[in-house]
Every structure is written in structure tokens, then in C-alpha cells.
Design an enzyme around this catalytic site. Structure first.
Site, mmCIF file in Angstrom:
data_model
loop_
_atom_site.group_PDB
_atom_site.id
_atom_site.type_symbol
_atom_site.label_atom_id
_atom_site.label_comp_id
_atom_site.label_asym_id
_atom_site.label_seq_id
_atom_site.Cartn_x
_atom_site.Cartn_y
_atom_site.Cartn_z
ATOM 1 N N ASP A 1 -10.316 -20.347 -10.087
ATOM 2 C CA ASP A 1 -11.346 -20.029 -9.084
ATOM 3 C C ASP A 1 -12.010 -21.247 -8.446
ATOM 4 O OD1 ASP A 1 -12.782 -18.055 -7.636
ATOM 5 O OD2 ASP A 1 -14.528 -18.360 -8.924
ATOM 6 N N ARG B 1 -5.103 -13.184 4.166
ATOM 7 C CA ARG B 1 -4.349 -11.936 4.298
ATOM 8 C C ARG B 1 -4.256 -11.602 5.787
ATOM 9 N NH1 ARG B 1 -3.968 -6.832 1.338
ATOM 10 N NH2 ARG B 1 -4.680 -7.860 -0.550
ATOM 11 N N HIS C 1 -13.394 -23.711 -3.605
ATOM 12 C CA HIS C 1 -13.045 -22.383 -4.107
ATOM 13 C C HIS C 1 -11.521 -22.322 -4.259
ATOM 14 C CE1 HIS C 1 -13.520 -17.757 -3.459
ATOM 15 N NE2 HIS C 1 -13.553 -18.070 -4.733
ATOM 16 N N SER D 1 -11.441 -13.858 -1.245
ATOM 17 C CA SER D 1 -11.311 -12.816 -2.263
ATOM 18 C C SER D 1 -10.310 -11.758 -1.790
ATOM 19 C CB SER D 1 -12.672 -12.191 -2.554
ATOM 20 O OG SER D 1 -13.212 -11.696 -1.355
ATOM 21 N N ALA D 2 -9.725 -11.042 -2.754
ATOM 22 C CA ALA D 2 -8.756 -9.962 -2.488
ATOM 23 C C ALA D 2 -7.416 -10.474 -1.967
ATOM 24 C CB ALA D 2 -9.326 -8.915 -1.530
ATOM 25 N N CYS D 3 -7.103 -11.741 -2.230
ATOM 26 C CA CYS D 3 -5.799 -12.285 -1.853
ATOM 27 C C CYS D 3 -4.943 -12.613 -3.081
ATOM 28 C CB CYS D 3 -5.955 -13.533 -0.997
ATOM 29 S SG CYS D 3 -6.618 -13.181 0.641
ATOM 30 N N GLY D 4 -5.439 -12.366 -4.270
ATOM 31 C CA GLY D 4 -4.634 -12.546 -5.476
ATOM 32 C C GLY D 4 -4.648 -13.958 -6.029
ATOM 33 N N ASN E 1 -14.806 -3.705 -7.811
ATOM 34 C CA ASN E 1 -15.214 -5.073 -8.167
ATOM 35 C C ASN E 1 -15.502 -5.193 -9.673
ATOM 36 O OD1 ASN E 1 -15.817 -7.800 -7.413
ATOM 37 N ND2 ASN E 1 -18.003 -7.335 -7.518
ATOM 38 N N GLU F 1 7.915 -14.017 -6.770
ATOM 39 C CA GLU F 1 8.808 -14.593 -5.750
ATOM 40 C C GLU F 1 8.110 -15.701 -4.954
ATOM 41 O OE1 GLU F 1 11.698 -13.749 -6.248
ATOM 42 O OE2 GLU F 1 11.590 -11.724 -7.133
ATOM 43 N N LYS G 1 -20.749 -19.568 -9.030
ATOM 44 C CA LYS G 1 -20.826 -19.703 -7.570
ATOM 45 C C LYS G 1 -22.053 -20.533 -7.148
ATOM 46 C CE LYS G 1 -17.230 -17.001 -7.054
ATOM 47 N NZ LYS G 1 -15.914 -17.590 -6.752
ATOM 48 N N TYR H 1 -25.564 -9.086 -12.344
ATOM 49 C CA TYR H 1 -24.104 -9.006 -12.201
ATOM 50 C C TYR H 1 -23.461 -10.291 -11.693
ATOM 51 C CZ TYR H 1 -19.658 -6.526 -11.721
ATOM 52 O OH TYR H 1 -18.363 -6.096 -11.894
ATOM 53 N N GLY H 2 -22.391 -10.697 -12.347
ATOM 54 C CA GLY H 2 -21.448 -11.703 -11.840
ATOM 55 C C GLY H 2 -22.082 -12.935 -11.231
ATOM 56 N N ARG I 1 -21.813 -9.548 -5.678
ATOM 57 C CA ARG I 1 -22.685 -10.563 -5.091
ATOM 58 C C ARG I 1 -23.370 -9.978 -3.862
ATOM 59 N NH1 ARG I 1 -20.299 -13.962 -2.615
ATOM 60 N NH2 ARG I 1 -18.146 -13.328 -2.882
ATOM 61 N N ARG J 1 -14.785 -6.191 -13.565
ATOM 62 C CA ARG J 1 -14.337 -7.524 -13.992
ATOM 63 C C ARG J 1 -13.937 -7.608 -15.454
ATOM 64 N NH1 ARG J 1 -14.525 -11.593 -9.734
ATOM 65 N NH2 ARG J 1 -15.338 -10.365 -7.986
HETATM 66 O O1 TSX Z 1 -1.739 -11.274 -5.780
HETATM 67 C C1 TSX Z 1 -0.925 -11.006 -4.912
HETATM 68 N N1 TSX Z 1 0.022 -11.939 -4.559
HETATM 69 C C2 TSX Z 1 0.013 -13.290 -5.171
HETATM 70 C C3 TSX Z 1 0.707 -13.283 -6.434
HETATM 71 C C4 TSX Z 1 1.044 -14.368 -7.100
HETATM 72 N N2 TSX Z 1 -0.982 -9.766 -4.300
HETATM 73 C C5 TSX Z 1 -2.030 -8.790 -4.637
HETATM 74 C C6 TSX Z 1 -3.205 -8.994 -3.718
HETATM 75 C C7 TSX Z 1 -4.376 -8.159 -4.087
HETATM 76 C C8 TSX Z 1 -5.309 -8.857 -5.015
HETATM 77 C C9 TSX Z 1 -0.048 -9.453 -3.354
HETATM 78 N N3 TSX Z 1 0.123 -8.336 -2.633
HETATM 79 C C10 TSX Z 1 0.938 -10.367 -2.999
HETATM 80 C C11 TSX Z 1 0.999 -11.633 -3.623
HETATM 81 O O2 TSX Z 1 1.876 -12.434 -3.336
HETATM 82 N N4 TSX Z 1 1.701 -9.784 -2.019
HETATM 83 C C12 TSX Z 1 1.181 -8.562 -1.815
HETATM 84 C C13 TSX Z 1 1.678 -7.557 -0.839
HETATM 85 C C14 TSX Z 1 2.789 -6.755 -1.506
HETATM 86 C C15 TSX Z 1 2.480 -5.680 -2.295
HETATM 87 C C16 TSX Z 1 3.524 -4.961 -2.915
HETATM 88 C C17 TSX Z 1 4.846 -5.343 -2.713
HETATM 89 C C18 TSX Z 1 5.133 -6.426 -1.910
HETATM 90 C C19 TSX Z 1 4.109 -7.131 -1.320
HETATM 91 N N5 TSX Z 1 5.954 -4.691 -3.279
HETATM 92 C C20 TSX Z 1 6.075 -3.415 -3.655
HETATM 93 O O3 TSX Z 1 5.171 -2.673 -3.476
HETATM 94 C C21 TSX Z 1 7.350 -3.035 -4.294
HETATM 95 MN MN MN Z 2 -13.881 -16.682 -6.352
#
Ligand code: TSX
Ligand code: MN
Length: 596
Positions: free
Chosen positions: A284, A408, A237, A259-262, A375, A505, A217, A208-209, A69, A377
Site C-alpha cells: 500500500d 481502471r 501510495h 483503490s479498487a484496481c487490485g 469496504n 498473467e 493514511k 474505522y480504518g 474513510r 477488511r
Molecule cells: O486485481 C486485479 N488484477 C491485478 C491482479 C494481479 N483485478 C481485480 C480488481 C478488483 C480489485 C482484476 N480484474 C484484474 C487484475 O489484473 N483484471 C481484472 C478484470 C478481469 C476480471 C476477470 C477476468 C479477466 C479480467 N476473467 C474472468 O472473469 C474469467
Molecule cells: Mn491504499
């Protein structure tokens, strides 16, 4: 202008054809046969490489300059500049239209103009909305078929209600006769323009996207957030989760992360806790409407997932992997394996010895370059996700009992805490922050405010948006509203090591939040909100000491003393429209921290 008569769609299509001068016009019906036809066009043009290892799936690479974007080329063109606010680029709508009309003049020359009717939400749903995208990109047609409910059914509904958003798109690369086409036509001069008051989107120069798939978006967030302000709903979002506890009680949770927080990983969570079940409603975007019972109901307006590929793998998101295994997917800017499959960094532990990179170059393991663009996809149907909840297509949505905000952050923000009330929760959303990762900007570890994870997606003034969120407390009773939580999976110790294992976890954090929602409280008031009591987060079968739990949940006076001036500066930046209630929240926080 909103379409009011049956013929307005045809009139608009004629008008755009006159402007853009395509060779042909094709109306999309969304059928299987049509999909095959479009895919064959893309194969013939060498845009799509069919994958030998996945059914009806394709590898595709973009122009290296058209990979994300373009926020600095994205505009909100409201009549008044003060309606776009300090977080958006603005231009006068008439001025912008004249620039765009010049760019679109003849822009589809030598190409086919596709008319793509689509629904955001299930066709016929009470809160669903409709659009028609005009595009000169067959790649966009194939992608829109996955990401939206596209074709005949949507068109029928548009003819019934006469309401649709006009979404005009051109890659901005007219094809002169006798000149061979490139695989990814685009234009260095890009414009992604929203006209919220006219319910129009004009997108030029990118294929793109989010720049090109205008239902996502541009519509479901920017235009819809504006409509939500006017009509009394929210376009957010957010992912949407269904969580079933061992006693079979169901809770629906919506969560906003930058973005980039999973976000997609959390949306498809495979819970570590025994007896708990997590299912997916969306990954999303969430539209939140009040139900007749005064509660907030969330629906996912999309039909597919357009997820970042790198980092998605069997270890981090097995359910996304199972979704794409079933095929019917488009992979853009990832690597191609020698046996006709896709690969990207983080997909498998074992790295292939040889690949074709996203730049279509020979790639060998150990190369200093990435095989896939950061980025890159996957575009895949949501219905194929093994964890998709049956009610993901409920026309009325699902009742939300908790909202998570998160970003993050290395320090300061604990693993989880709860807002004292709605107003405090809105403060947490308005001050949401995240540290930049290399993938996004090149600058690492800079704290950025990303209010409600909506910074790039707000269709109106951020201050008005905060007021809109606050106003929901006067529409319904506080009791009816979701409880609000803030989470941070990314806190680190002094040595830079992640304190919390994350991923599966995180179900332990979901469990605590649900207990809070159910009034089985195990929390205490802290300076920043409700913090879990020691032992309140289930750590059974997890190798983590009480001391480490205390560290990941710690509220540090000195860290917050550093944070408060940053929030102050952010509120000042929003300006006169910053709601006084949120300034009050900041003062209260400041007092609480001072008296720690
Ligand atoms: O998506 C992530 N989540 C949510 C999952 C349901 N990520 C990836 C983010 C990039 C897109 C994470 N990264 C998460 C997380 O909860 N936590 C972390 C940080 C992390 C990375 C690796 C490990 C622990 C925490 N463990 C080892 O490397 C063994
Ligand atoms: Mn998004």
C-alpha cells in the site's frame, strides 16, 4: 510543535488527558501479554468474536454509518490555504484547533485513554519515523499492533531522538456512568485533520480504518508526503514488488494504483510465467529515498496489510488467503460462518448456505443483500505472507528499477506503455485516471483524475507535489532514476468484455517492463510513449490471438482526441502551480495525436 525534550511526550499526554478527561490512562508496550489483555477486553465488550477456525483471530462489525474513510471530512490545515491546494479541504489551523478542542473536551469520559507509541518503518532504520497515537479505542490498539511496529521498542527510539508525530484520536462517544456501552462507539460529526507544519493529526468521531489507524493514511501518506517535500524524499501510495527472472536477476518495482484496481493482488502476484518469481515488499505505501549511489530506494513503512476483503479469494489472491489462514488477524464488516470462520463475496467459488452478515443479521445464499460490506477488511501481519521477501525489513529499502502507474479504464489506455523519460513519466503520474466502480461511489464508469493515486492522500498542493517529482531529475542523473510505465489491466472490447486476463498473467507485462529496463528493447515510439512491438509480450501458453494483443495495445487517435480536453481541464483545475514542463508534455501529446 515538534517534541524536543524528553518530557514533552509526558507533557503532551498530560495535556490531552486534561482535555479529554478519560477514566484511566494506559501506556502500550506492545507485548504478547498486553495483546491478549486488549483482545480479552474486546471479547468481553462483544466487539470481538473469536474465530473457531483461525488462531488468535477475530470477527468484528462496525456501526453501519462508520465503514470508510470520510474524504469530505478530511482537512489539510496549513497556515496558507495555497499550501493545501485545490485537491484538499482546508481550514485555518487556529480556527480548526478551537473547533477540535471543543469536540475533544471530555470526549474520553468514562473510557480508557491508550498511549500508543509506534514506528513507521523498522525500529532504528535510517528512514524510519515515529509517532504516538492517543486513542480511546481498544480496537485501534489491537489494529495498530498489527499495522505498525508498536510499543516499547518504538518508545525507546522516541526517547532517544525526541521526535514523534502527535496523533490524537477519539471515537467521540463519552460514556456516562451507568449507561451501557455500544459495541462500536462513534460520532456522526467526524473530523480527520492533518496539521503538516506542526506534525500533528487530530481525528474525531470515527473508529474505522484510515480514519482511526493514524499511522497509515494520515501519517505515512499525508504528513509524510509533506515531510518528503521539505526533506527530499517521496511518500507514495505504492506497492513494492521483488521480481526474479529465470536468469536470477532481481528487479524491484513500485506501483501506484487508485483503490479498487487490485493493488494487494498485484503485490502478492503468483506469476503464470514459468521460472519467474514474484515476492512482496509492501502492498500500500512506499517511502522512496535516495541512496548513496544516487538511486531511489523504497521501503514499506507498514507492518501489516489492511486489505479489502471482498474479491480476495483463492482464485484472485491465494497468497493473501494463506496469510490470513495463519491467524493473528482482525476481520471487520465481513460475514461470520456458522462454524466460526469468516466469509465474504469472492472468497470461494462455493457460497455458504447460511451466514451472519456484517449487519449481524441472518443471511442465506440467494439473498439480495451482500453478506459483507464492499469496504470490509482483513488486518493481518505482513510477516505471515508466504511471498514476503526477506529484505522487506531492510532498513535502507530496496533499489527501484521501475515504477508503474495504472488505473481502471475501459478504453484509450493500452495494456502497457513506457514513458520516454522522467518528465514524461511524471506527466503520466500527474494525469493518472480511473473509472469509478460502484463500490467506491455508486456512480459507475465516470473517469476521475487520481494523480499518482494520491488524490485523497496529498498533504500539500498538488502542483508543488508535481514539481517535487520533476525536481528529482536534477538531484540525480536520469540513468539512476527508475523507468516509468503506465498499465491498464481493465481495457474492454466493444462488447464490454475484458481484453486482458489479468491476475497471474500480468507477470507477462512485468517481464516486458523488465526487459525494457535491461535495455533488451522490443518497443516502438508511439504518440503516447513506447509501446511493445507485436510479439514482444510473451503470450506462450496463453490463449490470446495476435489480433487481440494488437487491440489491447492499440493507441486510438479518436479516443485520445477525447482524452486530451479532459487532461486540459484537470491541469487548469490545478491552477497557477501546475508546472510548465507538464503543460509542455500535454502540448507535445496533442501534436503527436494530431499528426497520427
Ligand atoms: O486485481 C486485479 N488484477 C491485478 C491482479 C494481479 N483485478 C481485480 C480488481 C478488483 C480489485 C482484476 N480484474 C484484474 C487484475 O489484473 N483484471 C481484472 C478484470 C478481469 C476480471 C476477470 C477476468 C479477466 C479480467 N476473467 C474472468 O472473469 C474469467
Ligand atoms: Mn491504499
Amino acid at each position: 510543535m515538534q517534541t524536543k525534550t524528553l518530557d514533552n511526550l509526558q507533557e503532551w499526554v498530560d495535556e490531552i488527558a486534561l482535555l479529554t478527561k478519560p477514566d484511566k490512562i494506559y501506556w502500550c508496550n506492545g507485548s504478547e501479554l498486553e495483546s491478549e489483555h486488549i483482545n480479552n477486553i474486546l471479547i468481553e465488550k462483544k466487539v470481538f468474536t473469536p474465530l473457531k477456525k483461525k488462531p488468535r483471530s477475530f470477527w468484528c462489525t462496525s456501526d453501519p454509518s462508520d465503514v470508510a474513510r470520510v474524504e469530505d471530512r478530511t482537512f489539510i490545515c496549513s497556515k496558507e490555504e495555497s499550501d493545501a491546494g485545490p485537491t484538499n479541504n482546508w481550514m485555518d489551523p487556529d480556527e480548526m484547533k478551537s473547533i477540535l478542542e471543543e469536540l475533544f473536551d471530555g470526549s474520553m469520559n468514562g473510557r480508557t485513554m491508550y498511549v500508543i507509541p509506534f514506528a513507521m518503518g523498522v525500529v532504528g532504520g535510517r528512514n524510519s519515523k515515529y509517532g504516538v497515537q492517543i486513542s480511546d479505542s481498544p480496537y485501534v490498539v489491537a489494529s495498530m499492533r498489527i499495522m505498525t511496529r508498536m510499543g516499547e521498542e518504538a518508545l525507546k527510539e522516541i526517547r532517544k531522538t525526541h521526535e514523534f508525530v502527535k496523533a490524537l484520536h477519539s471515537v467521540g462517544a463519552p460514556l456516562l456512568s451507568g449507561v451501557e456501552d455500544v459495541t462500536w462507539p462513534c460520532n456522526p460529526n467526524k473530523y480527520i485533520v492533518q496539521f503538516p507544519e506542526d506534525k500533528e493529526i487530530w481525528s474525531f468521531g470515527s473508529g474505522y480504518g484510515g480514519n482511526a489507524l493514524l499511522g497509515k493514511k494520515c501519517y505515512a501518506l499525508r504528513i509524510a508526503s509533506y515531510l518528503g517535500w521539505k526533506e527530499g524524499f517521496l511518500a507514495e501510495h505504492m506497492l513494492i514488488l521483488k521480481v526474479t527472472s529465470p536468469d536470477k536477476i532481481i528487479n524491484y518495482i513500485a506501483a501506484a494504483f487508485p483503490s479498487a484496481c487490485g493493488k494487494t493482488n498485484l503485490a502478492m502476484l503468483d506469476p503464470a510465467l514459468q521460472g519467474w518469481k514474484v515476492e512482496t515488499i509492501g502492498d500500500d505505501i512506499a517511502w522512496l529515498h535516495f541512496g548513496d549511489d544516487g538511486r531511489l530506494y523504497a521501503s514499506n513503512p507498514e507492518n501489516g496489510f489492511f486489505g479489502v476483503a471482498p474479491g480476495t479469494g483463492w482464485a484472485t489472491n491465494p497468497n493473501a488467503m494463506r496469510t490470513i489462514e495463519l491467524g493473528n488477524s482482525i476481520f471487520t464488516n465481513v460475514a461470520l460462518t456458522d462454524d466460526g470462520d469468516v466469509w465474504w463475496e469472492g472468497m470461494t467459488e462455493e457460497i455458504p448456505t447460511h451466514l451472519t452478515s456484517w449487519k449481524r443479521q441472518s443471511w442465506t445464499s440467494g439473498s439480495s443483500e451482500l453478506s459483507s460490506h464492499p469496504n470490509s477488511r482483513f488486518c493481518t501481519p505482513a510477516s505471515q505472507c508466504p511471498t514476503i521477501a526477506p529484505e522487506w525489513e531492510n532498513p535502507d529499502g530496496v533499489p527501484i528499477s521501475a515504477i508503474f502507474f495504472g488505473g481502471r479504464r475501459d478504453s484509450t489506455l493500452p495494456l502497457v506503455f513506457q514513458a520516454r523519460n522522467w518528465q514524461h513519466g511524471v506527466f503520466l503520474g500527474a494525469t493518472l485516471s480511473s473509472e469509478t466502480t460502484a463500490a467506491a461511489t455508486g456512480e459507475v464508469g465516470v473517469v476521475r483524475r487520481d494523480p499518482f493515486a494520491m488524490l485523497p492522500f496529498l498533504g500539500y498542493h498538488a502542483g508543488d507535489y508535481f514539481k517535487h517529482w520533476l525536481s528529482l531529475a536534477s538531484v540525480t542523473s536520469e540513468n539512476n532514476l527508475p523507468k516509468i510505465f503506465y498499465v491498464n489491466w481493465f481495457r474492454k472490447d466493444r462488447n464490454g468484455k475484458f481484453l486482458w486476463p489479468g491476475f497471474s498473467e500480468n507477470s507477462r507485462v512485468l517481464k516486458w517492463a523488465i526487459e525494457q529496463v535491461r535495455g533488451e528493447t522490443s518497443s516502438r515510439e508511439s504518440a503516447i510513449g513506447l509501446i511493445p512491438l507485436p510479439g514482444a509480450i510473451d503470450t506462450e501458453n496463453l490463449n490470446i490471438s495476435p489480433e487481440l494483443m494488437a487491440e489491447v495495445l492499440n493507441v486510438s487517435k479518436s479516443e485520445w482526441e477525447n482524452e486530451i480536453p479532459l487532461i486540459h481541464k484537470w491541469f487548469e483545475f490545478i491552477g497557477d502551480k501546475m508546472p510548465l514542463e507538464l503543460w509542455d508534455e500535454l502540448s507535445f501529446l496533442e501534436e503527436n495525436i494530431a499528426s497520427m
